[in-house]
Design a protein around this motif. Structure first.
Motif, PDB file in Angstrom:
ATOM      1  N   PHE A 117       0.778  -1.230   0.000  1.00 36.19           N
ATOM      2  CA  PHE A 117       0.000   0.000   0.000  1.00 36.19           C
ATOM      3  C   PHE A 117       0.816   1.291   0.000  1.00 36.19           C
ATOM      4  CE2 PHE A 117      -2.921  -3.113   2.010  1.00 36.19           C
ATOM      5  CZ  PHE A 117      -3.927  -3.069   1.050  1.00 36.19           C
ATOM      6  N   ALA A 118       2.049   1.252   0.481  1.00 32.35           N
ATOM      7  CA  ALA A 118       2.831   2.489   0.579  1.00 32.35           C
ATOM      8  C   ALA A 118       3.424   2.866  -0.778  1.00 32.35           C
ATOM      9  CB  ALA A 118       3.948   2.329   1.602  1.00 32.35           C
ATOM     10  N   PRO A 119       3.582   4.166  -1.042  1.00 32.81           N
ATOM     11  CA  PRO A 119       4.236   4.597  -2.278  1.00 32.81           C
ATOM     12  C   PRO A 119       5.663   4.057  -2.359  1.00 32.81           C
ATOM     13  CG  PRO A 119       3.143   6.443  -1.192  1.00 32.81           C
ATOM     14  CD  PRO A 119       3.119   5.299  -0.234  1.00 32.81           C
ATOM     15  N   ALA A 120       6.112   3.778  -3.561  1.00 31.56           N
ATOM     16  CA  ALA A 120       7.432   3.177  -3.759  1.00 31.56           C
ATOM     17  C   ALA A 120       8.536   4.010  -3.131  1.00 31.56           C
ATOM     18  CB  ALA A 120       7.697   2.983  -5.246  1.00 31.56           C
ATOM     19  N   GLY A 121       8.424   5.336  -3.225  1.00 34.91           N
ATOM     20  CA  GLY A 121       9.447   6.205  -2.663  1.00 34.91           C
ATOM     21  C   GLY A 121       9.537   6.088  -1.152  1.00 34.91           C
ATOM     22  N   VAL A 122       8.401   5.902  -0.492  1.00 32.85           N
ATOM     23  CA  VAL A 122       8.368   5.759   0.961  1.00 32.85           C
ATOM     24  C   VAL A 122       9.030   4.439   1.369  1.00 32.85           C
ATOM     25  CG1 VAL A 122       6.853   5.447   2.967  1.00 32.85           C
ATOM     26  CG2 VAL A 122       6.320   7.196   1.247  1.00 32.85           C
ATOM     27  N   VAL A 123       8.716   3.374   0.644  1.00 30.77           N
ATOM     28  CA  VAL A 123       9.317   2.073   0.922  1.00 30.77           C
ATOM     29  C   VAL A 123      10.829   2.135   0.739  1.00 30.77           C
ATOM     30  CG1 VAL A 123       9.428  -0.351   0.217  1.00 30.77           C
ATOM     31  CG2 VAL A 123       7.225   0.833   0.273  1.00 30.77           C
ATOM     32  N   ASP A 124      11.250   2.732  -0.363  1.00 37.07           N
ATOM     33  CA  ASP A 124      12.672   2.874  -0.672  1.00 37.07           C
ATOM     34  C   ASP A 124      13.413   3.625   0.431  1.00 37.07           C
ATOM     35  OD1 ASP A 124      14.878   4.803  -2.103  1.00 37.07           O
ATOM     36  OD2 ASP A 124      14.813   2.838  -3.074  1.00 37.07           O
ATOM     37  N   ALA A 125      12.836   4.741   0.848  1.00 35.00           N
ATOM     38  CA  ALA A 125      13.465   5.549   1.894  1.00 35.00           C
ATOM     39  C   ALA A 125      13.505   4.805   3.224  1.00 35.00           C
ATOM     40  CB  ALA A 125      12.711   6.871   2.052  1.00 35.00           C
ATOM     41  N   GLY A 126      12.440   4.047   3.510  1.00 34.27           N
ATOM     42  CA  GLY A 126      12.380   3.298   4.757  1.00 34.27           C
ATOM     43  C   GLY A 126      13.456   2.217   4.834  1.00 34.27           C
ATOM     44  N   ILE A 127      13.693   1.538   3.733  1.00 38.33           N
ATOM     45  CA  ILE A 127      14.727   0.510   3.688  1.00 38.33           C
ATOM     46  C   ILE A 127      16.088   1.122   3.967  1.00 38.33           C
ATOM     47  CG2 ILE A 127      15.992  -1.070   2.156  1.00 38.33           C
ATOM     48  CD1 ILE A 127      13.277  -1.586   0.743  1.00 38.33           C
ATOM     49  N   ARG A 128      16.375   2.231   3.306  1.00 29.71           N
ATOM     50  CA  ARG A 128      17.688   2.855   3.439  1.00 29.71           C
ATOM     51  C   ARG A 128      17.875   3.440   4.847  1.00 29.71           C
ATOM     52  NH1 ARG A 128      20.337   2.762  -1.024  1.00 29.71           N
ATOM     53  NH2 ARG A 128      21.857   4.334  -0.371  1.00 29.71           N
ATOM     54  N   LYS A 129      16.799   3.977   5.392  1.00 31.21           N
ATOM     55  CA  LYS A 129      16.894   4.530   6.749  1.00 31.21           C
ATOM     56  C   LYS A 129      17.148   3.424   7.764  1.00 31.21           C
ATOM     57  CE  LYS A 129      14.372   7.280  10.179  1.00 31.21           C
ATOM     58  NZ  LYS A 129      13.088   7.971  10.494  1.00 31.21           N
ATOM     59  N   ASP A 130      16.426   2.286   7.623  1.00 28.07           N
ATOM     60  CA  ASP A 130      16.587   1.194   8.569  1.00 28.07           C
ATOM     61  C   ASP A 130      18.003   0.626   8.553  1.00 28.07           C
ATOM     62  OD1 ASP A 130      15.347  -0.827  10.434  1.00 28.07           O
ATOM     63  OD2 ASP A 130      16.074  -2.172   8.863  1.00 28.07           O
ATOM     64  N   LEU A 131      18.596   0.544   7.365  1.00 31.45           N
ATOM     65  CA  LEU A 131      19.952   0.008   7.257  1.00 31.45           C
ATOM     66  C   LEU A 131      21.021   1.085   7.414  1.00 31.45           C
ATOM     67  CD1 LEU A 131      19.501  -2.541   4.333  1.00 31.45           C
ATOM     68  CD2 LEU A 131      19.714  -3.031   6.769  1.00 31.45           C
ATOM     69  N   ARG A 132      20.547   2.322   7.620  1.00 33.71           N
ATOM     70  CA  ARG A 132      21.449   3.457   7.837  1.00 33.71           C
ATOM     71  C   ARG A 132      22.375   3.695   6.648  1.00 33.71           C
ATOM     72  NH1 ARG A 132      22.288   1.254  13.997  1.00 33.71           N
ATOM     73  NH2 ARG A 132      20.167   1.691  14.663  1.00 33.71           N
ATOM     74  N   LEU A 133      21.791   3.585   5.462  1.00 31.12           N
ATOM     75  CA  LEU A 133      22.536   3.874   4.239  1.00 31.12           C
ATOM     76  C   LEU A 133      22.408   5.358   3.918  1.00 31.12           C
ATOM     77  CD1 LEU A 133      21.368   0.835   2.070  1.00 31.12           C
ATOM     78  CD2 LEU A 133      23.497   1.050   3.365  1.00 31.12           C
ATOM     79  N   THR A 134      23.454   5.971   3.417  1.00 33.56           N
ATOM     80  CA  THR A 134      23.410   7.409   3.104  1.00 33.56           C
ATOM     81  C   THR A 134      22.857   7.608   1.704  1.00 33.56           C
ATOM     82  OG1 THR A 134      25.684   7.308   2.274  1.00 33.56           O
ATOM     83  CG2 THR A 134      25.377   7.900   4.575  1.00 33.56           C
ATOM     84  N   THR A 135      22.186   8.732   1.503  1.00 33.28           N
ATOM     85  CA  THR A 135      21.565   9.158   0.226  1.00 33.28           C
ATOM     86  C   THR A 135      20.704   8.119  -0.435  1.00 33.28           C
ATOM     87  OG1 THR A 135      23.412   8.522  -1.220  1.00 33.28           O
ATOM     88  CG2 THR A 135      23.476  10.729  -0.230  1.00 33.28           C
TER      89      THR A 135
END
Length: 269
Positions: A251-269
């Motif tokens: 249900f979440a927009p692709a951009g939100v999912v993408d950002a959430g993955i990177r934030k959880d793994l603490r990836l930059t940019t």
């Protein structure tokens, strides 16, 4: 509650062992398998030697269960391994082939071995242990994610093919599970300096999350649910986190999912 004869691959520890124990407790006659065969210690189920990367080994194990019991009602394909978090570029083609040979082609071999007998008896359940990474790929786990995508696609296609024959197929998709699974991680065979720092950081983050994760019993309960369901679903998530990730992916927009993955793994940019 109707049970029967169950065959569980990769049952020496972790999800496989928990699943074999839970099925035995529910009334199944369970045969677990391991490349090393029976290990010391008391179990609620019998162990057989089986290497899912060998057609001869697969055929021998299935033949032995049929000799002993005359039927197989449930196959749980659990055997598998992963590459420790690393960039896709850090694994050779040989390593990629090795993980697919166990995680995906192992399931194909097992399925091909039991299906003639399930078709003959007009019933059966095949349950494949997938992962949330089968619908939500994770950076630095590309090969493992790819195998679990393959498992999900194969399982869904197979279920459509077999329904009219009284056989159903489901895939169980847990998130992080606290098991000795990471002890069997294969190290990347061509590590590169370019990824060293981020590889180390992702490894640290994954270990942190696994420490607080559900135990394998969560997956075992879901396997039992799928095995006994009058109308089993194609896909089951196992545990609260897996269910939330499924909803997020859907249900979440692709951009939100993408950002959430990177934030959880603490990836930059």
């Amino acid at each position: 509650m109707k049970t029967g004869i169950a065959l569980v691959t990769g049952a020496s520890s972790g999800i496989g062992e928990a699943t074999a124990n839970r099925l035995a407790k529910a009334g199944y006659k369970v045969y677990g398998t391991s490349r090393r065969g029976a290990q010391a210690g008391q179990r609620t189920f019998e162990m057989l030697p089986l290497d899912v990367t060998s057609e001869e080994s697969v055929e021998a194990a299935v033949k032995e269960v049929l000799r002993l019991q005359g039927r197989i009602d449930l196959l749980v394909n659990n055997a598998g391994f992963g590459v420790s978090p690393a960039a896709a570029e850090e694994s050779s083609l040989d390593q990629a082939r090795a993980i697919f040979d166990t995680n995906f082609f192992g399931i194909v071999r097992m399925t091909r071995a039991v299906l003639p007998h399930m078709r003959q008896q007009g019933s059966g359940r095949i349950i494949n242990i997938g992962s949330v990474l089968g619908f939500l790929p994770m950076p630095y786990m590309a090969l493992y994610s790819a195998t679990k995508h393959a498992v999900a696609g194969y399982s869904e296609s197979l279920d459509h093919e077999l329904r009219t024959m009284g056989i159903r197929v489901s895939v169980i998709e847990p998130a992080y599970i606290k098991t000795p699974f990471d002890a069997n991680f294969m190290a990347p065979d061509v590590p590169l300096d370019a990824y060293r720092e981020v590889r180390s950081a992702v490894n640290k983050r994954v270990k942190e999350v696994v420490e607080g994760a559900d135990g394998p019993e969560v997956v075992a309960e879901t396997v039992l649910q799928a095995a006994l369901a009058a109308r089993p679903k194609l896909r089951y998530t196992a545990g609260g986190l897996a269910s939330r990730l499924r909803l997020l992916r859907r249900f979440a927009p692709a951009g939100v999912v993408d950002a959430g993955i990177r934030k959880d793994l603490r990836l930059t940019t």
